[in-house]
Design a protein around this motif. Structure first.
Motif, PDB file in Angstrom:
ATOM      1  N   ASP A 262      -3.011   1.693  -6.335  1.00 42.14           N
ATOM      2  CA  ASP A 262      -3.013   1.405  -7.777  1.00 42.14           C
ATOM      3  C   ASP A 262      -4.246   2.012  -8.440  1.00 42.14           C
ATOM      4  OD1 ASP A 262      -0.654   0.038  -7.501  1.00 42.14           O
ATOM      5  OD2 ASP A 262      -1.567  -1.951  -7.434  1.00 42.14           O
ATOM      6  N   LYS A 263      -5.394   1.894  -7.785  1.00 42.15           N
ATOM      7  CA  LYS A 263      -6.616   2.464  -8.343  1.00 42.15           C
ATOM      8  C   LYS A 263      -6.497   3.993  -8.490  1.00 42.15           C
ATOM      9  CE  LYS A 263      -9.911  -1.034  -6.653  1.00 42.15           C
ATOM     10  NZ  LYS A 263     -11.082  -1.291  -5.764  1.00 42.15           N
ATOM     11  N   ALA A 264      -5.812   4.602  -7.553  1.00 38.61           N
ATOM     12  CA  ALA A 264      -5.652   6.064  -7.595  1.00 38.61           C
ATOM     13  C   ALA A 264      -4.495   6.478  -8.493  1.00 38.61           C
ATOM     14  CB  ALA A 264      -5.417   6.591  -6.180  1.00 38.61           C
ATOM     15  N   LYS A 265      -3.763   5.480  -9.017  1.00 40.31           N
ATOM     16  CA  LYS A 265      -2.556   5.746  -9.815  1.00 40.31           C
ATOM     17  C   LYS A 265      -1.591   6.645  -9.034  1.00 40.31           C
ATOM     18  CE  LYS A 265      -4.642   5.154 -14.403  1.00 40.31           C
ATOM     19  NZ  LYS A 265      -5.862   4.467 -13.895  1.00 40.31           N
ATOM     20  N   ALA A 266      -1.407   6.283  -7.760  1.00 45.23           N
ATOM     21  CA  ALA A 266      -0.547   7.064  -6.863  1.00 45.23           C
ATOM     22  C   ALA A 266       0.543   6.171  -6.285  1.00 45.23           C
ATOM     23  CB  ALA A 266      -1.380   7.667  -5.728  1.00 45.23           C
ATOM     24  N   ASP A 267       1.704   6.751  -6.062  1.00 44.05           N
ATOM     25  CA  ASP A 267       2.780   6.000  -5.426  1.00 44.05           C
ATOM     26  C   ASP A 267       3.490   6.811  -4.341  1.00 44.05           C
ATOM     27  OD1 ASP A 267       4.159   7.860  -6.924  1.00 44.05           O
ATOM     28  OD2 ASP A 267       5.063   6.421  -8.303  1.00 44.05           O
ATOM     29  N   LYS A 268       3.037   8.036  -4.106  1.00 44.90           N
ATOM     30  CA  LYS A 268       3.676   8.879  -3.094  1.00 44.90           C
ATOM     31  C   LYS A 268       2.884   8.840  -1.782  1.00 44.90           C
ATOM     32  CE  LYS A 268       5.364  13.629  -2.321  1.00 44.90           C
ATOM     33  NZ  LYS A 268       4.747  13.795  -1.020  1.00 44.90           N
ATOM     34  N   ILE A 269       3.583   8.518  -0.722  1.00 46.96           N
ATOM     35  CA  ILE A 269       2.949   8.495   0.596  1.00 46.96           C
ATOM     36  C   ILE A 269       2.743   9.928   1.072  1.00 46.96           C
ATOM     37  CG2 ILE A 269       3.267   7.839   3.012  1.00 46.96           C
ATOM     38  CD1 ILE A 269       4.883   5.430   2.032  1.00 46.96           C
ATOM     39  N   PRO A 270       1.539  10.290   1.482  1.00 51.42           N
ATOM     40  CA  PRO A 270       1.299  11.683   1.914  1.00 51.42           C
ATOM     41  C   PRO A 270       2.036  12.007   3.209  1.00 51.42           C
ATOM     42  CG  PRO A 270      -0.624  10.319   2.358  1.00 51.42           C
ATOM     43  CD  PRO A 270       0.323   9.475   1.553  1.00 51.42           C
TER      44      PRO A 270
ATOM     45  N   ASP B  11      -5.615  15.139  -0.698  1.00 52.02           N
ATOM     46  CA  ASP B  11      -5.521  15.008  -2.150  1.00 52.02           C
ATOM     47  C   ASP B  11      -5.538  13.538  -2.571  1.00 52.02           C
ATOM     48  OD1 ASP B  11      -4.960  16.185  -4.841  1.00 52.02           O
ATOM     49  OD2 ASP B  11      -3.075  15.075  -4.628  1.00 52.02           O
ATOM     50  N   LEU B  12      -4.793  12.700  -1.820  1.00 47.87           N
ATOM     51  CA  LEU B  12      -4.765  11.268  -2.142  1.00 47.87           C
ATOM     52  C   LEU B  12      -6.138  10.629  -1.924  1.00 47.87           C
ATOM     53  CD1 LEU B  12      -3.317   8.691  -2.954  1.00 47.87           C
ATOM     54  CD2 LEU B  12      -2.499   8.460  -0.587  1.00 47.87           C
ATOM     55  N   ALA B  13      -6.820  11.033  -0.869  1.00 48.75           N
ATOM     56  CA  ALA B  13      -8.161  10.489  -0.610  1.00 48.75           C
ATOM     57  C   ALA B  13      -9.105  10.809  -1.772  1.00 48.75           C
ATOM     58  CB  ALA B  13      -8.711  11.048   0.699  1.00 48.75           C
ATOM     59  N   GLU B  14      -9.014  12.025  -2.285  1.00 49.12           N
ATOM     60  CA  GLU B  14      -9.858  12.410  -3.433  1.00 49.12           C
ATOM     61  C   GLU B  14      -9.496  11.581  -4.666  1.00 49.12           C
ATOM     62  OE1 GLU B  14     -12.449  14.115  -3.594  1.00 49.12           O
ATOM     63  OE2 GLU B  14     -12.496  15.308  -1.770  1.00 49.12           O
ATOM     64  N   LYS B  15      -8.206  11.349  -4.878  1.00 48.73           N
ATOM     65  CA  LYS B  15      -7.791  10.529  -6.022  1.00 48.73           C
ATOM     66  C   LYS B  15      -8.295   9.093  -5.875  1.00 48.73           C
ATOM     67  CE  LYS B  15      -3.599  13.107  -7.293  1.00 48.73           C
ATOM     68  NZ  LYS B  15      -2.120  13.110  -7.302  1.00 48.73           N
ATOM     69  N   MET B  16      -8.251   8.575  -4.674  1.00 44.46           N
ATOM     70  CA  MET B  16      -8.761   7.218  -4.440  1.00 44.46           C
ATOM     71  C   MET B  16     -10.253   7.161  -4.733  1.00 44.46           C
ATOM     72  SD  MET B  16      -6.778   5.872  -1.024  1.00 44.46           S
ATOM     73  CE  MET B  16      -5.066   5.306  -1.098  1.00 44.46           C
ATOM     74  N   LYS B  17     -10.970   8.186  -4.267  1.00 46.20           N
ATOM     75  CA  LYS B  17     -12.422   8.227  -4.509  1.00 46.20           C
ATOM     76  C   LYS B  17     -12.701   8.258  -6.016  1.00 46.20           C
ATOM     77  CE  LYS B  17     -16.603   8.633  -2.724  1.00 46.20           C
ATOM     78  NZ  LYS B  17     -17.129   7.631  -1.774  1.00 46.20           N
ATOM     79  N   ALA B  18     -11.947   9.109  -6.729  1.00 45.93           N
ATOM     80  CA  ALA B  18     -12.132   9.209  -8.187  1.00 45.93           C
ATOM     81  C   ALA B  18     -11.728   7.926  -8.889  1.00 45.93           C
ATOM     82  CB  ALA B  18     -11.310  10.388  -8.715  1.00 45.93           C
ATOM     83  N   GLY B  19     -10.790   7.171  -8.294  1.00 40.70           N
ATOM     84  CA  GLY B  19     -10.318   5.935  -8.903  1.00 40.70           C
ATOM     85  C   GLY B  19     -11.191   4.727  -8.615  1.00 40.70           C
ATOM     86  N   GLY B  20     -12.240   4.921  -7.855  1.00 41.96           N
ATOM     87  CA  GLY B  20     -13.170   3.817  -7.614  1.00 41.96           C
ATOM     88  C   GLY B  20     -13.034   3.148  -6.262  1.00 41.96           C
ATOM     89  N   VAL B  21     -12.240   3.729  -5.358  1.00 37.12           N
ATOM     90  CA  VAL B  21     -12.142   3.181  -3.997  1.00 37.12           C
ATOM     91  C   VAL B  21     -13.398   3.604  -3.235  1.00 37.12           C
ATOM     92  CG1 VAL B  21     -10.802   3.156  -1.860  1.00 37.12           C
ATOM     93  CG2 VAL B  21      -9.625   3.286  -4.067  1.00 37.12           C
ATOM     94  N   ALA B  22     -14.185   2.639  -2.808  1.00 40.37           N
ATOM     95  CA  ALA B  22     -15.491   2.959  -2.205  1.00 40.37           C
ATOM     96  C   ALA B  22     -15.344   3.831  -0.958  1.00 40.37           C
ATOM     97  CB  ALA B  22     -16.220   1.657  -1.871  1.00 40.37           C
ATOM     98  N   ALA B  23     -14.396   3.491  -0.102  1.00 37.64           N
ATOM     99  CA  ALA B  23     -14.181   4.255   1.135  1.00 37.64           C
ATOM    100  C   ALA B  23     -12.685   4.579   1.237  1.00 37.64           C
ATOM    101  CB  ALA B  23     -14.638   3.461   2.350  1.00 37.64           C
ATOM    102  N   PRO B  24     -12.269   5.775   0.841  1.00 37.92           N
ATOM    103  CA  PRO B  24     -10.834   6.107   0.904  1.00 37.92           C
ATOM    104  C   PRO B  24     -10.223   5.960   2.297  1.00 37.92           C
ATOM    105  CG  PRO B  24     -12.000   7.703  -0.444  1.00 37.92           C
ATOM    106  CD  PRO B  24     -13.047   6.846   0.207  1.00 37.92           C
ATOM    107  N   ILE B  25     -11.044   6.098   3.343  1.00 38.84           N
ATOM    108  CA  ILE B  25     -10.549   5.930   4.707  1.00 38.84           C
ATOM    109  C   ILE B  25     -11.204   4.695   5.322  1.00 38.84           C
ATOM    110  CG2 ILE B  25     -10.199   6.999   6.957  1.00 38.84           C
ATOM    111  CD1 ILE B  25      -8.920   8.491   4.544  1.00 38.84           C
ATOM    112  N   ALA B  26     -10.370   3.718   5.700  1.00 43.60           N
ATOM    113  CA  ALA B  26     -10.884   2.516   6.361  1.00 43.60           C
ATOM    114  C   ALA B  26     -11.251   2.856   7.794  1.00 43.60           C
ATOM    115  CB  ALA B  26      -9.813   1.420   6.332  1.00 43.60           C
ATOM    116  N   ASN B  27     -12.283   2.273   8.270  1.00 45.28           N
ATOM    117  CA  ASN B  27     -12.711   2.585   9.625  1.00 45.28           C
ATOM    118  C   ASN B  27     -13.409   1.417  10.290  1.00 45.28           C
ATOM    119  OD1 ASN B  27     -14.919   3.345   7.637  1.00 45.28           O
ATOM    120  ND2 ASN B  27     -16.079   3.485   9.564  1.00 45.28           N
ATOM    121  N   GLY B  28     -13.353   1.463  11.624  1.00 45.17           N
ATOM    122  CA  GLY B  28     -14.230   0.640  12.431  1.00 45.17           C
ATOM    123  C   GLY B  28     -15.342   1.572  12.881  1.00 45.17           C
TER     124      GLY B  28
END
Length: 428
Positions: free
Chosen positions: A159-167, A175-192
């Motif tokens: 929702d933050k990335a205004k995306a609905d298409k699964i890569p 591209d989706l990771a960059e959109k998430m970053k621009a949308g305010g997602v602190a870490a586009p990739i979750a990790n341990g």
């Protein structure tokens, strides 16, 4: 129709009974008892094996499971100690090439008769079956399957990335990771921050770029493939992934950050299907996330296969032999595999289990379809990070290189490829 017992039938029956191994014939003579060790002690894994134990007890058996929490290596240390002491468990968790390697240090049970009686081989993927009958005889039984490169997407992060298409491809993923970053997602990739966590991301990158190169380099250890352009491209993709992760997360289990993932503070998670069970066990809802096969540049699903299994060790005690027979029958039972997978989020090993009914998620149905499609297109490969592609020593040497690369951003992809090839040569 009356049944006429002839001498020929009696002799045939006796011959069939004698064809069964001693442990199978012992079932009717002693109360089944099973000593077992695994690393499954908590969460959905702990709940699943506890449920299996209750089924064992409902059948009149005595269930004696000794979990060894932590990584597989720690479980193996306990298994090695028991074998050296002449007291192996009746069965233990073990998988992949380790089954063949460990079968050389202690005698195992010939399961051919009980496997044939259950018709199990007909419903197991051929490549998977080979791993469990290393010398041509079944000595271990696979219970459940995961794909290690499933892609979990946070609904709130989408929702933050205004995306609905699964890569589908890595380019779309990036591209989706960059959109998430621009949308305010602190870490586009979750990790341990564990070694398997790093290994999974690399193997997902390489298999998604070129599954044939993955098979040649990682499964067959072909020197030319290990130094090939696909390996360098995979390290380059891994660098992008690492740059989108939270650098402050170190040596943590991936589940530590699941709330951040659900809250949309982390966007996408490359993880095995077991993450579904962990998410559900933590109280999160299917509405909070989506599940899809990991990126594949040719558009066809790539399945990085990880299968949990039990190996059976020879024991002289009649009650343990009876317990081994009962355990083998339960592991192959479609109802038990259904129960187990619905708890853990995996898919059954049996290819004849219907996943259309209640109790199965769309993610599990998607995974099962991905496996079927990947087998059809020869894009099902064995996981390195989870000891399916190589024995533990070789896996450790390769993961060392990958983990160092993730943590040290000064290492170039070309250097990492060279180090990986050198690590393989050193560990041969």
């Amino acid at each position: 129709m009356p049944i006429t017992t002839t001498r020929r039938r009696l002799l045939a029956g006796s011959a069939a009974a004698l064809a069964l191994p001693a442990f199978a014939r012992a079932q009717g003579a002693a109360k089944p008892r099973l000593t077992a060790i695994s690393q499954w002690s908590a969460g959905s894994d702990g709940a699943a094996i506890t449920a299996l134990g209750k089924k064992f007890e409902e059948k009149g058996g005595v269930w004696q499971h000794s979990p060894v929490p932590g990584f597989t290596t720690e479980m193996m240390n306990k298994l090695r100690a028991q074998i050296m002491a002449g007291d192996p468990p009746a069965c233990s968790q073990l998988k992949g090439p380790e089954i063949a390697a460990w079968s050389k240090i202690a005698p195992t049970v010939d399961l051919d008769a009980v496997v044939a009686a259950a018709g199990y081989e007909k419903v197991v993927a051929p490549d998977l079956a080979k791993l469990h009958k290393p010398a041509g005889k079944w000595i271990a039984l696979p219970l459940q399957i995961y794909s290690t490169n499933m892609l979990f997407l946070s609904k709130r992060a989408m929702d933050k990335a205004k995306a609905d298409k699964i890569p589908v491809t890595w380019a779309e993923f990036n591209d989706l990771a960059e959109k998430m970053k621009a949308g305010g997602v602190a870490a586009p990739i979750a990790n341990g921050g564990t070694r398997p966590d790093d290994g999974q991301k690399f193997e997902a990158a390489l298999a998604g770029i070129n599954p044939a190169a993955y098979r040649a380099a990682i499964m067959n250890l072909d020197k030319k493939a290990l130094e090939g352009p696909e390996i360098k491209a995979a390290f380059a993709q891994l660098r992008k992934i690492a740059d989108w992760m939270d650098p402050n997360v170190g040596a943590q289990h991936f589940s530590t950050n699941l709330k951040r993932f659900i809250d949309g503070d982390m966007g996408m998670m490359i993880m095995g299907g077991w993450a579904q069970g962990v998410l559900r066990n933590a109280g999160f809802k299917f509405e909070d996330f989506m599940i899809a096969p990991g990126p594949s540049d040719n558009g066809k699903p790539v399945f990085l296969l990880n299968a949990d299994a039990f190996i059976f060790w020879q024991r002289k005690e009649a009650d343990l032999q009876a317990g081994q027979t009962l355990m083998a029958q339960l592991v192959m039972d479609p109802a038990i595999q259904t129960m187990y997978s619905q708890i853990t989020g995996s898919i059954p090993v049996r290819t004849d289990v219907d996943l259309s009914g209640e109790g199965w998620s769309e993610g599990q149905r998607t995974t099962a379809k991905a496996l079927k499609d990947a087998i059809a297109s020869n894009q099902a490969v064995l996981s390195l990070a989870h000891n399916m592609a190589q024995e533990n020593g070789m896996t450790a040497a390769m993961i060392d290189v990958i983990t160092e690369y993730v943590k040290n951003k000064t290492i170039k992809p070309e250097q990492a490829a060279t180090r990986l090839a050198e690590a393989v040569e050193g560990a041969r």
